[in-house]
Write a protein that holds these residues in place. Structure first.
Motif, mmCIF file in Angstrom:
data_model
loop_
_atom_site.group_PDB
_atom_site.id
_atom_site.type_symbol
_atom_site.label_atom_id
_atom_site.label_comp_id
_atom_site.label_asym_id
_atom_site.label_seq_id
_atom_site.Cartn_x
_atom_site.Cartn_y
_atom_site.Cartn_z
ATOM 1 N N GLY A 155 0.835 -1.200 0.000
ATOM 2 C CA GLY A 155 0.000 0.000 0.000
ATOM 3 C C GLY A 155 0.866 1.245 0.000
ATOM 4 O O GLY A 155 2.103 1.161 -0.085
ATOM 5 N N PRO A 156 0.255 2.421 0.123
ATOM 6 C CA PRO A 156 1.015 3.679 0.096
ATOM 7 C C PRO A 156 2.102 3.771 1.161
ATOM 8 O O PRO A 156 3.203 4.262 0.883
ATOM 9 C CB PRO A 156 -0.070 4.743 0.313
ATOM 10 C CG PRO A 156 -1.326 4.101 -0.172
ATOM 11 C CD PRO A 156 -1.203 2.656 0.169
ATOM 12 N N SER A 157 1.802 3.328 2.381
ATOM 13 C CA SER A 157 2.782 3.463 3.464
ATOM 14 C C SER A 157 3.997 2.558 3.239
ATOM 15 O O SER A 157 5.145 2.974 3.449
ATOM 16 C CB SER A 157 2.143 3.136 4.816
ATOM 17 O OG SER A 157 1.637 1.807 4.831
ATOM 18 N N LYS A 158 3.775 1.325 2.790
ATOM 19 C CA LYS A 158 4.885 0.415 2.535
ATOM 20 C C LYS A 158 5.693 0.864 1.309
ATOM 21 O O LYS A 158 6.923 0.730 1.290
ATOM 22 C CB LYS A 158 4.382 -1.010 2.335
ATOM 23 C CG LYS A 158 3.901 -1.677 3.617
ATOM 24 C CD LYS A 158 3.505 -3.116 3.385
ATOM 25 C CE LYS A 158 3.038 -3.767 4.691
ATOM 26 N NZ LYS A 158 2.623 -5.181 4.488
ATOM 27 N N ALA A 159 4.999 1.394 0.315
ATOM 28 C CA ALA A 159 5.697 1.894 -0.873
ATOM 29 C C ALA A 159 6.624 3.039 -0.489
ATOM 30 O O ALA A 159 7.779 3.106 -0.942
ATOM 31 C CB ALA A 159 4.690 2.346 -1.923
ATOM 32 N N GLN A 160 6.123 3.939 0.353
ATOM 33 C CA GLN A 160 6.944 5.063 0.796
ATOM 34 C C GLN A 160 8.105 4.581 1.656
ATOM 35 O O GLN A 160 9.214 5.129 1.590
ATOM 36 C CB GLN A 160 6.092 6.067 1.572
ATOM 37 C CG GLN A 160 6.817 7.371 1.885
ATOM 38 C CD GLN A 160 7.308 8.077 0.635
ATOM 39 O OE1 GLN A 160 6.536 8.269 -0.317
ATOM 40 N NE2 GLN A 160 8.566 8.472 0.604
ATOM 41 N N ALA A 161 7.861 3.545 2.479
ATOM 42 C CA ALA A 161 8.925 3.001 3.323
ATOM 43 C C ALA A 161 10.048 2.411 2.470
ATOM 44 O O ALA A 161 11.231 2.552 2.793
ATOM 45 C CB ALA A 161 8.362 1.927 4.254
ATOM 46 N N ILE A 162 9.684 1.764 1.358
ATOM 47 C CA ILE A 162 10.686 1.205 0.446
ATOM 48 C C ILE A 162 11.522 2.321 -0.174
ATOM 49 O O ILE A 162 12.751 2.238 -0.255
ATOM 50 C CB ILE A 162 10.006 0.359 -0.649
ATOM 51 C CG1 ILE A 162 9.424 -0.926 -0.031
ATOM 52 C CG2 ILE A 162 10.984 0.028 -1.774
ATOM 53 C CD1 ILE A 162 8.603 -1.761 -0.988
ATOM 54 N N ILE A 163 10.852 3.375 -0.608
ATOM 55 C CA ILE A 163 11.562 4.502 -1.221
ATOM 56 C C ILE A 163 12.467 5.197 -0.207
ATOM 57 O O ILE A 163 13.612 5.541 -0.504
ATOM 58 C CB ILE A 163 10.555 5.502 -1.825
ATOM 59 C CG1 ILE A 163 9.856 4.871 -3.038
ATOM 60 C CG2 ILE A 163 11.248 6.795 -2.238
ATOM 61 C CD1 ILE A 163 8.767 5.722 -3.638
ATOM 62 N N ASP A 164 11.950 5.401 1.014
ATOM 63 C CA ASP A 164 12.756 6.044 2.059
ATOM 64 C C ASP A 164 14.002 5.223 2.373
ATOM 65 O O ASP A 164 15.104 5.769 2.525
ATOM 66 C CB ASP A 164 11.921 6.230 3.329
ATOM 67 C CG ASP A 164 10.827 7.280 3.157
ATOM 68 O OD1 ASP A 164 10.920 8.076 2.195
ATOM 69 O OD2 ASP A 164 9.883 7.296 3.960
ATOM 70 N N TYR A 165 13.822 3.905 2.489
ATOM 71 C CA TYR A 165 14.958 3.033 2.794
ATOM 72 C C TYR A 165 15.983 3.084 1.666
ATOM 73 O O TYR A 165 17.195 3.146 1.909
ATOM 74 C CB TYR A 165 14.484 1.594 3.006
ATOM 75 C CG TYR A 165 15.586 0.649 3.408
ATOM 76 C CD1 TYR A 165 15.904 0.441 4.751
ATOM 77 C CD2 TYR A 165 16.331 -0.032 2.442
ATOM 78 C CE1 TYR A 165 16.928 -0.418 5.120
ATOM 79 C CE2 TYR A 165 17.366 -0.883 2.801
ATOM 80 C CZ TYR A 165 17.645 -1.080 4.146
ATOM 81 O OH TYR A 165 18.673 -1.914 4.503
ATOM 82 N N ARG A 166 15.482 3.071 0.425
ATOM 83 C CA ARG A 166 16.356 3.109 -0.752
ATOM 84 C C ARG A 166 17.190 4.387 -0.787
ATOM 85 O O ARG A 166 18.372 4.375 -1.113
ATOM 86 C CB ARG A 166 15.486 2.995 -2.006
ATOM 87 C CG ARG A 166 16.226 2.847 -3.315
ATOM 88 C CD ARG A 166 15.224 2.638 -4.431
ATOM 89 N NE ARG A 166 14.443 3.850 -4.683
ATOM 90 C CZ ARG A 166 13.350 3.889 -5.451
ATOM 91 N NH1 ARG A 166 12.890 2.793 -6.013
ATOM 92 N NH2 ARG A 166 12.709 5.023 -5.650
ATOM 93 N N GLU A 167 16.567 5.506 -0.445
ATOM 94 C CA GLU A 167 17.270 6.793 -0.480
ATOM 95 C C GLU A 167 18.261 6.947 0.665
ATOM 96 O O GLU A 167 19.295 7.588 0.516
ATOM 97 C CB GLU A 167 16.251 7.933 -0.451
ATOM 98 C CG GLU A 167 15.409 8.017 -1.726
ATOM 99 C CD GLU A 167 14.385 9.139 -1.668
ATOM 100 O OE1 GLU A 167 14.200 9.713 -0.566
ATOM 101 O OE2 GLU A 167 13.764 9.427 -2.709
ATOM 102 N N GLU A 168 17.960 6.347 1.805
ATOM 103 C CA GLU A 168 18.821 6.494 2.975
ATOM 104 C C GLU A 168 19.965 5.482 3.000
ATOM 105 O O GLU A 168 21.049 5.768 3.507
ATOM 106 C CB GLU A 168 17.997 6.345 4.262
ATOM 107 C CG GLU A 168 16.997 7.484 4.478
ATOM 108 C CD GLU A 168 16.086 7.225 5.669
ATOM 109 O OE1 GLU A 168 16.314 6.209 6.377
ATOM 110 O OE2 GLU A 168 15.140 8.002 5.883
ATOM 111 N N ASN A 169 19.740 4.285 2.444
ATOM 112 C CA ASN A 169 20.722 3.208 2.556
ATOM 113 C C ASN A 169 21.320 2.763 1.228
ATOM 114 O O ASN A 169 22.181 1.886 1.203
ATOM 115 C CB ASN A 169 20.086 1.996 3.246
ATOM 116 C CG ASN A 169 19.574 2.320 4.635
ATOM 117 O OD1 ASN A 169 20.346 2.358 5.594
ATOM 118 N ND2 ASN A 169 18.280 2.573 4.760
ATOM 119 N N GLY A 170 20.862 3.335 0.146
ATOM 120 C CA GLY A 170 21.386 2.943 -1.150
ATOM 121 C C GLY A 170 20.510 1.897 -1.823
ATOM 122 O O GLY A 170 19.508 1.431 -1.268
ATOM 123 N N LEU A 171 20.883 1.511 -3.032
ATOM 124 C CA LEU A 171 20.088 0.583 -3.825
ATOM 125 C C LEU A 171 20.088 -0.819 -3.218
ATOM 126 O O LEU A 171 21.043 -1.235 -2.576
ATOM 127 C CB LEU A 171 20.640 0.522 -5.252
ATOM 128 C CG LEU A 171 20.677 1.854 -6.015
ATOM 129 C CD1 LEU A 171 21.242 1.642 -7.401
ATOM 130 C CD2 LEU A 171 19.293 2.481 -6.087
#
Length: 199
Positions: A155-171
């Motif tokens: 859902g929206p919250s998990k999608a945003q969590a994936i993007i946030d993690y990607r931006e903070e920790n790398g690909l």
């Protein structure tokens, strides 16, 4: 008595000179000033080499194909967007289906940007996959929030969590790395791993 006073006076004068010289040299900041980083050329050279290496890591390579003026392989900044890559390739040609491209998408190293012609089947992603089986998969390292939300169980919250993690920790380096994202468990990963591609 005068000669004795003159003798002691000379001794006192010499002693005073040595005391003055000792304390003056002790407090003189010249020696400290000489111990600056500039006095160590090897350290300066190492710093410059590290800076050069950091700059080189900020460059990535993309392959721009399809209906652009100058298709080819281009070197770009690591934080560039698709529209910058298209501009670098001379822009769209007259056959390009511009609406099929997400110009705001971030690019990544080894990315293929394909611009289809008008009338071609619209592609949901900018990247070309190496095989037909992967063409419908979501590239989790470059997907937008809407694309991630299209996955099963996201859902929206998990999608945003994936993007946030990607931006903070790398690909993400593997599908299993998604387990590090808050809210993504074994069951969720099992439901979506067949629909995503990493890297």
């Amino acid at each position: 008595m005068f000669h004795r006073f003159k003798k002691y006076g000379a001794v006192i004068a010499i002693g005073s000179f040595f005391l003055f010289y000792f304390f003056f040299m002790k407090d003189n900041p010249k020696d400290e000033a000489n111990l600056t980083p500039n006095s160590f050329p090897e350290a300066s050279n190492q710093t410059e080499e590290k800076n050069e290496q950091s700059k080189s890591l900020e460059k990535i390579i993309v392959d721009i194909k399809g209906n652009v003026v100058k298709p080819g392989i281009y070197e770009m900044a690591h934080d560039a967007r698709v529209h910058e890559a298209i501009d670098l390739a001379g822009g769209f040609n007259e056959k390009a289906e511009q609406t099929a491209i997400n110009l705001a998408q971030k690019i990544q190293d080894e990315m293929v940007i394909y611009v289809p012609a008008q009338g071609e089947v619209e592609q949901s992603q900018v990247n070309l996959s190496d095989s037909d089986s992967n063409q419908s998969k979501i590239r989790i390292n470059s997907a937008t929030a809407d694309e991630i939300e299209s996955l099963n169980g996201i859902g929206p919250s998990k999608a945003q969590a994936i993007i946030d993690y990607r931006e903070e920790n790398g690909l993400f380096q593997s599908v299993e790395d998604l387990l590090e994202v808050p809210g993504i468990g074994e069951k969720t990963l099992e439901n979506l791993k067949e629909d995503i591609q990493v890297p």
